[in-house]
Design a protein around this motif. Structure first.
Motif, mmCIF file in Angstrom:
data_model
loop_
_atom_site.group_PDB
_atom_site.id
_atom_site.type_symbol
_atom_site.label_atom_id
_atom_site.label_comp_id
_atom_site.label_asym_id
_atom_site.label_seq_id
_atom_site.Cartn_x
_atom_site.Cartn_y
_atom_site.Cartn_z
ATOM 1 N N MET A 32 0.808 -1.499 -0.014
ATOM 2 C CA MET A 32 0.070 -0.098 -0.018
ATOM 3 C C MET A 32 0.817 1.191 -0.106
ATOM 4 N N LEU A 33 2.014 1.086 0.576
ATOM 5 C CA LEU A 33 2.747 2.197 0.727
ATOM 6 C C LEU A 33 2.996 3.163 -0.576
ATOM 7 N N MET A 91 -0.102 4.906 -1.141
ATOM 8 C CA MET A 91 -0.506 6.136 -0.125
ATOM 9 C C MET A 91 0.726 7.523 -0.395
ATOM 10 N N ARG A 131 -6.357 5.396 1.777
ATOM 11 C CA ARG A 131 -6.149 4.214 2.246
ATOM 12 C C ARG A 131 -6.814 3.061 1.690
ATOM 13 N N ALA A 169 -5.592 -0.037 -0.307
ATOM 14 C CA ALA A 169 -5.732 -1.488 0.213
ATOM 15 C C ALA A 169 -6.530 -2.345 -0.699
#
Lengths: 302, 225
Positions: free
Chosen positions: B110-111, B114, B120, B124
């Motif tokens: 996910m980083l 984001m 988020r 996700a």
């Protein structure tokens, strides 16, 4: 699920180092709160003491005349009555009280001891004068003139010397309390900045990885700083609340002493603002310290 | 295969100055990479493969020469623009997985999304789909320490592809893996390139692996030979 990179890297709540730094912030906030509470109490006492003395003059009609001859009770009574009449009619004088002999005996008895009887002792007459304006020099001078005209040996005591000493002493105590609060907050800031720098160094590989993923220094820095604000802010609030509880307990324990020796300690409503400002100030200063440290450290990374 | 150039490198040099000495690592490297192309980058240790990947990945600034990614010249960009271009267009896979140890597999994927500004929830959802595609859905909540080497590398591939890059740079991605796992990871990379059209430049010491790619660039003396 939480996804705040810096929160996990910098201030992971389960981490020993973070718990330690939070504990430091809590303790520093308690000390700062105690110092601010002490300063406010001192400021209040100082004001109470000064107000109690500043607007009052004490006139002493000596028990003996200028040549050392003891005056008779009738003479002293006559002088006191004349002074009372003159002062009562003086504009600006709100109250005049002649202390009776028993009150004067009580005042001098601590110096003479219980073994010495004051029954036959020549004692002065004391007159308490309350002024509407505490620092009215013209009124004070007028009172001096009137008293001198009635009884030249009489003494007009304005308590200025004692008042000046009281002001100086209480100012020193105030500065000491303020200095203690300042140094405590400074220690807190240094501790947080040091912790941030250590964490950045520890997580340099992770930060490099964030850079690889396209994170800017500003993004990484903001993440770190946000986590500092959340964690330090919480710790500062807890520390301030604990400090206030200690102050409350201290005030309850000192209640009897206050009644006996000191004017009643009571903060004004506005004084309570300091305890809202304190954690906010600690958090704000830690925010700037963390931001400065993070951006400087990131700037030096390859 | 779409032949639009994803990467164009021209006369690239990289010189490191150490005290009074100058270390010439790259001496005029030029090549082009098209979309959907898999290119091996070979050379001895110290030949400059990693330096070239760092420069192409906009993580290092070349001494001279030009790098164009999807037609955009990187040398004229400031640091912020280079970072943005890297975020949008380039994915990295390293020999070591380089996963953040305190994050789960899902969070690691996910980083990048984001960081690129996705919510988020969006991040996700896509991260989970990518992990499913990699056969890692049951391991999504596991931290890297609880994953095998092959699983860790698959997570790092998913992370590299999270923002749908046009260029995938891989530095010995199978170097730390046993032969079976290495083969599995390579096939996965190949499938991704063929399916998505991402261009991949992979540094490798393995000639067999290089032979299976579209072509091979050999780096020697700071030049492509």
């Amino acid at each position: 699920m939480i996804l705040r990179p810096a929160k996990k890297m910098l201030l992971n709540s389960g981490d020993d180092g973070t718990r330690f730094i939070m504990l430091v912030v809590v303790m520093m906030s308690v000390l700062s709160t105690l110092a601010v509470g002490g300063a406010l109490t001192l400021a209040h006492l100082r004001s109470t003491w000064v107000d109690a003395v500043a607007g009052h003059i004490t006139i002493e009609i000596p028990a003996s005349d200028g040549q050392g001859l003891v005056r008779s009770p009738d003479t002293l009574h006559e002088k006191a009555t004349a002074a009372y009449a003159a002062l009562s009619s003086t504009p600006g004088v709100t109250r005049v009280d002649i202390l009776d002999r028993r009150d004067v005996e009580k005042l001098v008895s601590p110096w003479l001891g219980e073994a010495v009887s004051t029954n036959d002792m020549p004692l002065p007459v004391l007159i308490g004068v309350t002024l509407s304006a505490p620092n009215d020099e013209a009124l004070t001078q007028s009172i001096r003139s009137k008293v001198s005209a009635i009884d030249p040996p009489s003494i007009v005591e304005t308590h200025q010397s004692w008042l000046a000493d009281l002001r100086r002493f209480s100012l020193i105590l105030l500065l000491a309390a303020g200095g203690m609060a300042t140094i405590t907050i400074a220690c807190c800031i240094v501790a947080v900045a040091g912790a941030v720098a250590a964490r950045l160094s520890e997580h340099q590989n992770d930060i490099d990885l964030l850079h690889v993923m396209g994170a800017t220094d500003a993004y990484i820095g903001q993440e770190f700083v946000d986590s500092v604000v959340r964690s330090v802010g919480g710790a500062a609030v807890i520390g301030t609340v604990l400090g206030l509880i200690f102050i409350k307990i201290g005030a309850a324990v000192a209640g009897e002493i206050q009644n006996a020796m000191l004017p009643a300690m009571a903060w004004k409503m506005a004084d309570n603002l300091w305890f809202l400002i304190l954690p906010a100030l600690v958090t704000l200063l830690c925010y700037f310290a963390a931001r400065f440290t993070v951006l400087r450290s990131l700037g030096t990374m390859p | 295969m779409n032949n639009a150039p994803v990467l164009h490198v021209s006369a690239l040099t990289r010189v490191y100055e150490q005290a009074e000495n100058k270390l010439h690592v790259l001496n005029g490297v030029s090549f082009t990479l098209a979309a959907g192309e898999m290119v091996a980058l070979m050379g001895q240790s110290g030949s400059g493969k990693s330096t070239l990947l760092q420069c192409v990945g906009l993580l290092d600034t070349p001494t001279s020469g030009t790098i164009e990614i999807t037609g955009r010249p990187a040398q004229s960009m400031d640091d912020g623009e280079r970072t943005a271009l890297r975020r949008e267009s380039i994915g990295f896979v390293y020999q070591a997985h380089h996963l953040l140890p305190e994050f789960s597999a899902l969070e690691n994927v996910m980083l990048p999304m984001m960081i690129a500004g996705q919510s988020r929830a969006q991040a996700a959802e896509r991260a989970m789909k990518m992990l499913e595609a990699m056969g890692l859905a049951p391991r999504a909540e596991h931290r890297p320490a609880r994953l095998s080497g092959g699983e860790q590398q698959r997570v790092s591939i998913a992370r590299a592809l999270a923002n749908r890059p046009k260029l995938l740079l891989a530095d010995e991605p199978t170097g730390n893996l046993d032969p079976d796992t290495a083969e599995h990871v390579y096939r996965m990379l190949e499938a991704i390139v063929r399916k998505t059209g991402v261009a991949m430049l992979m540094a490798t010491h393995n000639p067999d692996l290089a032979a299976r790619m579209d072509r091979t660039l050999r780096l020697k003396g700071g030049l492509i030979t």
